[in-house]
Design a protein around this motif. Sequence first.
Motif, PDB file in Angstrom:
ATOM      1  N   SER A  80       8.068  13.430  32.686  1.00  0.00           N
ATOM      2  CA  SER A  80       9.032  12.517  33.302  1.00  0.00           C
ATOM      3  C   SER A  80      10.199  13.329  33.835  1.00  0.00           C
ATOM      4  O   SER A  80      10.540  14.364  33.275  1.00  0.00           O
ATOM      5  N   ASN A  81      10.805  12.838  34.905  1.00  0.00           N
ATOM      6  CA  ASN A  81      12.015  13.495  35.397  1.00  0.00           C
ATOM      7  C   ASN A  81      13.260  12.665  35.092  1.00  0.00           C
ATOM      8  O   ASN A  81      14.335  12.930  35.608  1.00  0.00           O
ATOM      9  N   SER A  82      13.136  11.691  34.224  1.00  0.00           N
ATOM     10  CA  SER A  82      14.263  10.850  33.829  1.00  0.00           C
ATOM     11  C   SER A  82      15.225  11.644  32.951  1.00  0.00           C
ATOM     12  O   SER A  82      14.805  12.385  32.057  1.00  0.00           O
ATOM     13  N   GLU A  83      16.502  11.460  33.195  1.00  0.00           N
ATOM     14  CA  GLU A  83      17.532  12.111  32.376  1.00  0.00           C
ATOM     15  C   GLU A  83      17.562  11.514  30.968  1.00  0.00           C
ATOM     16  O   GLU A  83      18.072  12.140  30.039  1.00  0.00           O
ATOM     17  N   GLN A 124      13.053  21.004  36.455  1.00  0.00           N
ATOM     18  CA  GLN A 124      13.049  22.438  36.748  1.00  0.00           C
ATOM     19  C   GLN A 124      11.934  22.805  37.723  1.00  0.00           C
ATOM     20  O   GLN A 124      11.925  23.906  38.258  1.00  0.00           O
ATOM     21  N   PHE A 125      11.004  21.890  37.920  1.00  0.00           N
ATOM     22  CA  PHE A 125       9.822  22.192  38.729  1.00  0.00           C
ATOM     23  C   PHE A 125       9.700  21.274  39.937  1.00  0.00           C
ATOM     24  O   PHE A 125       8.611  21.006  40.423  1.00  0.00           O
ATOM     25  N   GLU A 126      10.849  20.834  40.422  1.00  0.00           N
ATOM     26  CA  GLU A 126      10.852  19.986  41.612  1.00  0.00           C
ATOM     27  C   GLU A 126      10.439  20.815  42.821  1.00  0.00           C
ATOM     28  O   GLU A 126      10.954  21.909  43.037  1.00  0.00           O
ATOM     29  N   VAL A 176       1.268  28.318  47.363  1.00  0.00           N
ATOM     30  CA  VAL A 176       1.674  27.530  46.200  1.00  0.00           C
ATOM     31  C   VAL A 176       3.123  27.872  45.865  1.00  0.00           C
ATOM     32  O   VAL A 176       3.473  29.052  45.779  1.00  0.00           O
ATOM     33  N   PRO A 177       3.985  26.871  45.681  1.00  0.00           N
ATOM     34  CA  PRO A 177       5.388  27.151  45.353  1.00  0.00           C
ATOM     35  C   PRO A 177       5.548  27.924  44.044  1.00  0.00           C
ATOM     36  O   PRO A 177       4.743  27.777  43.115  1.00  0.00           O
ATOM     37  N   GLN A 178       6.580  28.715  43.980  1.00  0.00           N
ATOM     38  CA  GLN A 178       6.879  29.519  42.791  1.00  0.00           C
ATOM     39  C   GLN A 178       7.035  28.645  41.550  1.00  0.00           C
ATOM     40  O   GLN A 178       6.654  29.047  40.455  1.00  0.00           O
ATOM     41  N   GLN A 179       7.570  27.429  41.716  1.00  0.00           N
ATOM     42  CA  GLN A 179       7.755  26.547  40.560  1.00  0.00           C
ATOM     43  C   GLN A 179       6.424  26.243  39.876  1.00  0.00           C
ATOM     44  O   GLN A 179       6.351  26.168  38.648  1.00  0.00           O
ATOM     45  N   SER A 218       3.778   9.800  36.107  1.00  0.00           N
ATOM     46  CA  SER A 218       4.960   9.734  36.972  1.00  0.00           C
ATOM     47  C   SER A 218       4.710  10.646  38.176  1.00  0.00           C
ATOM     48  O   SER A 218       3.954  11.616  38.097  1.00  0.00           O
ATOM     49  N   THR A 219       5.345  10.341  39.278  1.00  0.00           N
ATOM     50  CA  THR A 219       5.192  11.156  40.481  1.00  0.00           C
ATOM     51  C   THR A 219       5.660  12.584  40.226  1.00  0.00           C
ATOM     52  O   THR A 219       5.027  13.537  40.691  1.00  0.00           O
ATOM     53  N   ALA A 220       6.737  12.746  39.479  1.00  0.00           N
ATOM     54  CA  ALA A 220       7.261  14.086  39.186  1.00  0.00           C
ATOM     55  C   ALA A 220       6.211  14.924  38.460  1.00  0.00           C
ATOM     56  O   ALA A 220       5.964  16.079  38.824  1.00  0.00           O
ATOM     57  N   PHE A 221       5.570  14.350  37.442  1.00  0.00           N
ATOM     58  CA  PHE A 221       4.546  15.085  36.710  1.00  0.00           C
ATOM     59  C   PHE A 221       3.329  15.338  37.586  1.00  0.00           C
ATOM     60  O   PHE A 221       2.789  16.447  37.613  1.00  0.00           O
ATOM     61  N   LYS A 222       2.875  14.317  38.274  1.00  0.00           N
ATOM     62  CA  LYS A 222       1.651  14.445  39.085  1.00  0.00           C
ATOM     63  C   LYS A 222       1.802  15.535  40.127  1.00  0.00           C
ATOM     64  O   LYS A 222       0.853  16.284  40.401  1.00  0.00           O
TER      65      LYS A 222
END
Length: 183
Positions: free
Chosen positions: A9-12, A39-41, A55-58, A84-88
């Motif tokens: 999740s990217n939720s705070e 951290q991996f956006e 492939v991005p460095q993240q 979640s979209t952030a994880f996927k």
Amino acid sequence: MKILAVAGSNSETSINKLLVSYAASLIQNAEVEIVDMNQFEMPIYKHQREVENGVPQQAIDFASKIDAADILLVSLSEHNGTYSTAFKNVFDWTSRIKDRAVWNEKPMLLMATAPGARGGLGVLEAAAKRFPLHGGNIVDTFTLPFFNDNFDKSAQKISNDEKDSELKEKIAKISAVEIILEK
């Protein structure tokens, strides 16, 4: 023993981050790193982006964290029955690293929690089917329904004795797997 605790999740204020942090705290004598998806956006995966920029460095950094771990604790938030979209997006990009199985066969406890009765069961079922196709060595799964009723945020622990005992049994099981692998 090195533990990588991933909250999908990217939720705070992620309840899955609270759950995975608590689970990690139950493993004695372990070095724990808790991953923040923020951290991996990176750009949303698109084949043309990969062809043009690689492939991005993240994603490479995320894969390195997996490789450095002995055990993975992964707690996924559920958005409309799946990841979640952030994880996927992190998962998708990491899967594009050449000759890479995302999870690299690391022993994994797969978890989910949610405010409702199913406790993230939809995402847990989706991940349990998908992750083994990407090197996921799922030792066990755990779901915590009714998060707000079953987790004490001030004490940072599960307040439901039955669910707490269940999680502790599963933590003992995955810790035993790592001890066997070390021999």
